[in-house]
Motif scaffolding. Structure first.
Motif, mmCIF file in Angstrom:
data_model
loop_
_atom_site.group_PDB
_atom_site.id
_atom_site.type_symbol
_atom_site.label_atom_id
_atom_site.label_comp_id
_atom_site.label_asym_id
_atom_site.label_seq_id
_atom_site.Cartn_x
_atom_site.Cartn_y
_atom_site.Cartn_z
ATOM 1 N N THR A 28 0.523 -0.835 0.404
ATOM 2 C CA THR A 28 0.005 -0.209 -0.315
ATOM 3 C C THR A 28 1.051 0.878 -0.071
ATOM 4 O OG1 THR A 28 -0.038 -0.079 2.920
ATOM 5 C CG2 THR A 28 -2.335 -1.142 1.096
ATOM 6 N N THR A 34 -4.374 -0.516 -3.028
ATOM 7 C CA THR A 34 -5.391 -0.248 -1.795
ATOM 8 C C THR A 34 -6.051 -1.200 -0.976
ATOM 9 O OG1 THR A 34 -6.155 1.622 -3.128
ATOM 10 C CG2 THR A 34 -8.364 1.098 -1.567
ATOM 11 N N ARG A 35 -6.535 -1.261 -0.115
ATOM 12 C CA ARG A 35 -6.604 -1.982 1.154
ATOM 13 C C ARG A 35 -8.228 -1.914 0.872
ATOM 14 N NH1 ARG A 35 -6.096 -2.127 7.025
ATOM 15 N NH2 ARG A 35 -8.486 -2.035 7.178
ATOM 16 N N SER A 36 -8.611 -3.567 0.284
ATOM 17 C CA SER A 36 -10.007 -3.862 0.058
ATOM 18 C C SER A 36 -10.477 -4.554 1.550
ATOM 19 C CB SER A 36 -10.144 -3.573 -1.049
ATOM 20 O OG SER A 36 -10.111 -4.939 -1.653
ATOM 21 N N ALA A 37 -10.141 -5.287 1.752
ATOM 22 C CA ALA A 37 -10.411 -6.221 2.821
ATOM 23 C C ALA A 37 -9.145 -7.274 3.787
ATOM 24 C CB ALA A 37 -11.203 -7.316 2.032
ATOM 25 N N GLU A 50 -7.491 -8.627 1.416
ATOM 26 C CA GLU A 50 -7.424 -8.269 -0.460
ATOM 27 C C GLU A 50 -7.322 -6.878 -0.944
ATOM 28 O OE1 GLU A 50 -11.670 -9.590 -1.782
ATOM 29 O OE2 GLU A 50 -11.541 -10.819 -0.843
ATOM 30 N N LEU A 51 -6.044 -6.542 -1.767
ATOM 31 C CA LEU A 51 -5.512 -5.388 -2.495
ATOM 32 C C LEU A 51 -5.766 -4.569 -4.137
ATOM 33 C CD1 LEU A 51 -1.819 -5.422 -0.527
ATOM 34 C CD2 LEU A 51 -4.080 -4.182 0.541
ATOM 35 N N SER A 52 -6.262 -3.835 -3.925
ATOM 36 C CA SER A 52 -6.931 -3.478 -5.211
ATOM 37 C C SER A 52 -5.533 -2.995 -5.802
ATOM 38 C CB SER A 52 -7.492 -3.033 -5.083
ATOM 39 O OG SER A 52 -7.772 -1.931 -4.580
ATOM 40 N N VAL A 57 -6.629 -7.666 -8.697
ATOM 41 C CA VAL A 57 -6.663 -7.707 -7.063
ATOM 42 C C VAL A 57 -5.771 -8.659 -6.733
ATOM 43 C CG1 VAL A 57 -8.190 -8.446 -5.208
ATOM 44 C CG2 VAL A 57 -9.463 -6.800 -7.002
#
Length: 138
Positions: A28, A34-37, A50-52, A57
Motif C-alpha cells: 500500500t 488499496t486495501r479493500s478487505a 485483498e488489495l486492489s 486484485v
C-alpha cells in the motif's frame, strides 16, 4: 458476463507471506495498492486480505495458518506479478523513496512498455509497466 461479474477481475494472484502485515504495508505505501478487505484471526494473524490496483486484485494471507490451500501450496514462491501503471517513472520514484529493492531498473522494452521490477519483503517480484495485455474476446 453477468451483471455482478462485469468489471470484476476474472483472476487474482494469491500470495502467502511470513509477515502478511508487513507485506500489506509495503504494497500500500510503496506501490500504491488499496486495501479493500482484511480478515484476521483472534490473535491478529492475517487470514485473508485483498488489495486492489486499478481493476486488478491480489489476495494474500499469512503462512503458517494451516488448511488445505496452504498445504497444496507447499513451499511455493516466490512469484512474479505484472501490474499496469500509467506513469512508471513516478511509480518507480515512490517505490525507491519507500526503500524498496529495485531488481530491474526502469527500461524501455522492445515491445513498447516502459517498466521496472521490484522485490517485495519476501522475495516476490513485482513488475510495473505500461504494457497492457489484452484477453481474447469470450
Amino acid at each position: 458476463m453477468t451483471g455482478e461479474m462485469a468489471g470484476a477481475p476474472t483472476f487474482c494472484p494469491t500470495l502467502h507471506y511470513r509477515d502478511a502485515k508487513a507485506a500489506i504495508k509495503q504494497l500500500t505505501e510503496a506501490f500504491g495498492f488499496t486495501r479493500s478487505a482484511l480478515y484476521e484471526s483472534e490473535d491478529g494473524t492475517v487470514v485473508h486480505a485483498e488489495l486492489s490496483y486499478g481493476n486488478g486484485v491480489v489476495m494474500l494471507g499469512s503462512k503458517g495458518v494451516g488448511g488445505a490451500y496452504e498445504e497444496a501450496l507447499g513451499g511455493s514462491g516466490p512469484v512474479g506479478v505484472y501490474t499496469v501503471v500509467e506513469d512508471p517513472d513516478a511509480h518507480h520514484r515512490r517505490a525507491e523513496q519507500a526503500g524498496v529493492e529495485i531488481a530491474l531498473p526502469l527500461t524501455d522494452q522492445d515491445y513498447g512498455s516502459r517498466e521496472y521490477t521490484a522485490r517485495d519483503l519476501e522475495g516476490n517480484l513485482w513488475t510495473f509497466g505500461t504494457y497492457t495485455p489484452v484477453a481474447p474476446p469470450a
